[in-house]
Scaffold this motif. Structure first.
Motif, mmCIF file in Angstrom:
data_model
loop_
_atom_site.group_PDB
_atom_site.id
_atom_site.type_symbol
_atom_site.label_atom_id
_atom_site.label_comp_id
_atom_site.label_asym_id
_atom_site.label_seq_id
_atom_site.Cartn_x
_atom_site.Cartn_y
_atom_site.Cartn_z
ATOM 1 N N ALA A 284 -5.526 4.067 -4.309
ATOM 2 C CA ALA A 284 -4.165 3.656 -3.957
ATOM 3 C C ALA A 284 -3.287 4.897 -3.950
ATOM 4 O O ALA A 284 -3.386 5.745 -4.841
ATOM 5 N N THR B 9 -5.254 -0.957 -2.542
ATOM 6 C CA THR B 9 -5.817 0.161 -1.809
ATOM 7 C C THR B 9 -5.316 0.222 -0.372
ATOM 8 O O THR B 9 -4.837 -0.771 0.183
ATOM 9 N N LYS C 133 0.819 -1.213 0.000
ATOM 10 C CA LYS C 133 0.000 0.000 0.000
ATOM 11 C C LYS C 133 0.852 1.261 0.000
ATOM 12 O O LYS C 133 0.453 2.292 -0.535
#
Length: 200
Positions: free
Chosen positions: A54, A47, A28
């Motif tokens: 993102a 995400t 992430k």
């Protein structure tokens, strides 16, 4: 997942997955605070917890050059946020069929942007949270219909540039859009017939 946390002192990274293999899922957030140059090809962005976007580059505080090739977004991701205070050069290159995504720029120091799209279906929607005041040079080579809302949106984002490089076909399409006016202080448009390998 690439073990980025083992290499906190990296200043340059070129990560490439072959076209015939599945895209590599990235974490992430990259957490590479020393990174200055990053090339990613055939990777997938995931995400943040509970979000539909993102935002992998915000912790790379020294990053100034970013190249993304044939990337994708995970199923639950709707927007890729390229948020970074120091990125000055951004390249978005597509040379195989991929989905189209929404890319949101938050890069106030961006001065160079390259978009190469050799697949008709994969032009990405661009938006920006800032005015891109420092954006001086843009390189566009796309097969997409220049009259589409996505391409016209690109042109509006690029209204401050003073140097543009395009393929001849792209430039012809731009010049046919009579409703759009480039307000350049210094106009320097270079015709680069990239696909025909003609130097202009």
């Amino acid at each position: 997942v690439f073990p980025f946390h083992f290499f906190p002192s990296l200043t340059s990274l070129h990560l490439n997955t072959p076209d015939f293999r599945p895209n590599w899922n990235l974490p992430k957030s990259l957490h590479l605070s020393a990174l200055k140059s990053l090339f990613l090809q055939n990777v997938c962005f995931v995400t943040s917890d509970g979000n539909d976007f993102a935002e992998p580059f915000s912790t790379c505080v020294l990053l100034n050059t970013l190249v993304l090739g044939n990337f994708c977004l995970a199923k639950d991701v709707k927007v890729l946020r390229i948020s970074n205070p120091n990125i000055s050069s951004l390249s978005l290159h597509t040379w195989k069929e991929v989905d189209s995504y929404h890319i949101q720029l938050s890069a106030p120091k961006l001065s160079f942007l390259s978009i190469i799209d050799v697949d008709f279906s994969s032009s990405h929607q661009l938006s920006s949270t800032c005015n891109l005041t420092f954006l001086e040079e843009v390189h566009i080579d796309t097969y997409s219909d220049i009259y589409s809302p996505i391409i016209l949106n690109w042109l509006q984002l690029f209204s401050n540039v003073n140097k543009m490089t395009t393929s001849m076909a792209t430039f012809k399409s731009i010049s046919d859009v009579s409703s759009f006016s480039f307000d350049f202080c210094i106009v320097s448009i270079i015709f680069a017939c990239l696909l025909q390998n003609i130097a202009c």
